[in-house]
Scaffold this motif. Structure first.
Motif, short mmCIF file in Angstrom:
data_model
loop_
_atom_site.label_atom_id
_atom_site.label_comp_id
_atom_site.label_asym_id
_atom_site.label_seq_id
_atom_site.Cartn_x
_atom_site.Cartn_y
_atom_site.Cartn_z
N ALA A 1 0.86 -1.19 0.00
CA ALA A 1 0.00 0.00 0.00
C ALA A 1 0.89 1.24 0.00
CB ALA A 1 -0.92 0.00 1.22
N CYS A 2 0.66 2.12 -0.97
CA CYS A 2 1.53 3.29 -1.11
C CYS A 2 0.79 4.56 -0.69
CB CYS A 2 1.99 3.43 -2.56
SG CYS A 2 2.97 4.90 -2.84
N PRO A 3 1.27 5.21 0.39
CA PRO A 3 0.62 6.46 0.81
C PRO A 3 0.85 7.60 -0.18
CG PRO A 3 2.43 5.89 2.31
CD PRO A 3 2.41 4.86 1.24
N ALA A 4 1.93 7.52 -0.98
CA ALA A 4 2.25 8.61 -1.91
C ALA A 4 1.27 8.65 -3.08
CB ALA A 4 3.69 8.46 -2.42
N CYS A 5 1.04 7.50 -3.75
CA CYS A 5 0.18 7.52 -4.94
C CYS A 5 -1.14 6.80 -4.72
CB CYS A 5 0.91 6.92 -6.15
SG CYS A 5 1.06 5.12 -6.11
N GLY A 6 -1.30 6.18 -3.55
CA GLY A 6 -2.56 5.52 -3.25
C GLY A 6 -2.73 4.15 -3.88
N PRO B 1 5.72 -0.40 -6.31
CA PRO B 1 5.89 -0.86 -7.70
C PRO B 1 5.28 0.10 -8.71
CG PRO B 1 5.01 -2.61 -6.30
CD PRO B 1 4.96 -1.34 -5.50
N ALA B 2 4.29 0.91 -8.28
CA ALA B 2 3.62 1.82 -9.21
C ALA B 2 4.39 3.12 -9.41
CB ALA B 2 2.20 2.11 -8.72
N CYS B 3 4.83 3.76 -8.31
CA CYS B 3 5.44 5.09 -8.46
C CYS B 3 6.87 5.16 -7.94
CB CYS B 3 4.57 6.14 -7.76
SG CYS B 3 4.74 6.13 -5.96
N GLY B 4 7.36 4.12 -7.27
CA GLY B 4 8.74 4.12 -6.81
C GLY B 4 8.97 4.80 -5.47
ZN LIG Z 1 3.10 4.66 -5.14
#
Ligand SMILES: [Zn+2]
Lengths: 222, 114
Positions: B72-77, B90-93
């Protein structure tokens, strides 16, 4: 006569979990804090226990179960500190099975124990899968090992509540980034408590001993 | 080779249940195994075949579904699945991601001939 699908939805190791529950009941009955200490071979688990016995002397009554595949050298070392100790020689098993722990505990007077250390067999895979009913699982990682261990053996870091980074007096001489280890361990297990320790210089030992003593205080007051 | 212990536990878990259902044979066992368990599926299948010999589970197939780690990425959701521990989204690094799951070792169901 026919082909039928039976729904299950249970953990494969359910019988191991049931055995762990019964050990937990034994520990709870004596209001002692059981600590399952896990690491690779040579991470300094026995040395760490010796240092903690010293730091907790006069405060907490300690017993130690020493798990080893073959030898009883570690138990002999611990015995010199005047605490109750029992050796488990696991032979072919790469972890302490719950039934062996139960047998060993029959030789310990648990009514006079506050902290029970169970030094598991040196291995980061199998002990991660086999709960022993412990209150606290401590994974020890020495700086002479790779700092990629949390990435390679994530399950043990996921299932441990404390991480002891040992032998930190050797940091100047090895390629080991404690920050990397802490970042990876916290990503895998955000609640993990991390201690940087050296049994050699004593750094961090009293803070770690205090944490364990406080966990026992809390359990004993429940 | 921790798969041997798992194969033995698996057999111990399903045999009594199969007998309760009057099974003559167990033909397939479906498992959900988290990638953090570091179980090698081929090893487990091979060792299960070995330990099940002479029981009603002899010859049963293991159907193994991998359970990924959820990132779960707090940066890009983004919520992504990963096959191992990762420290970046994996989505935004981005770093500072949260990891969950991937640690199950579950029997989903099994098929019997009754
Ligand atoms: Zn992300």
């Amino acid at each position: 006569m026919g082909n039928v699908t039976i729904p299950v939805g249970q953990a494969v190791q359910q019988s191991a979990e049931a055995e762990a529950e019964s050990l937990k009941a034994l520990f709870d009955g004596h209001r002692l804090l059981a600590i399952n200490l896990v690491s690779s071979p040579g991470s300094g688990k026995t040395t760490l226990i010796e240092a903690l016995i010293g730091a907790l002397s006069g405060r907490k009554r300690i017993a130690v179960i020493e798990g080893d595949i073959e030898t009883d050298i570690d138990a002999a070392r611990i015995r010199k500190h005047g605490v109750q100790v029992r050796q488990i020689t696991t032979r072919s098993s790469c972890h302490i099975p719950p039934f062996m722990l139960r047998e060993a505990l029959a030789h310990i007077d648990l009514s006079v124990v506050d902290l029970l250390f169970v030094e598991n067999v040196g291995n980061l895979v199998c002990p991660a899968e086999i709960p022993l009913g412990e209150d606290v699982r401590v994974v020890a990682l020495s700086v002479t090992e790779g700092d990629e261990k949390p990435l390679k053996y994530p399950l043990i870091f996921r299932t441990s509540s404390l991480l002891a980074v040992t032998k930190i007096d050797l940091l100047p001489y090895v390629r080991f980034d404690v920050g990397n280890v802490e970042t990876a361990a916290r990503a895998i297990n955000p609640g993990i408590g991390i201690f940087r320790l050296s049994a050699q210089t004593g750094e961090g030992i009293s803070a770690f001993a205090d944490r364990l003593a406080a966990l026992h205080d809390r359990k004993a007051s429940l | 080779m921790h798969e041997l212990g798992i194969a033995e536990e698996l057999l111990r878990a399903i045999l009594p249940q199969a007998e309760r259902h009057g099974a003559k044979r167990i033909t397939r066992v479906s498992l959900r195994i988290g990638v953090l368990r570091a179980v090698v599926a081929d090893n487990l299948s091979f060792l299960f075949e070995h330990v099940a010999r002479g029981t009603i589970a002899e010859g049963a197939l293991l159907a193994i579904e991998e359970e990924p780690v959820v990132v779960a990425c707090p940066a890009c959701g983004a919520r992504s699945g990963a096959q191992m521990v990762v420290l970046e989204c994996p989505a935004c690094g981005a770093e500072g991601i949260g990891l969950s799951g991937g640690d199950n070792l579950q029997i989903v169901d099994f098929d019997i001939d009754d």
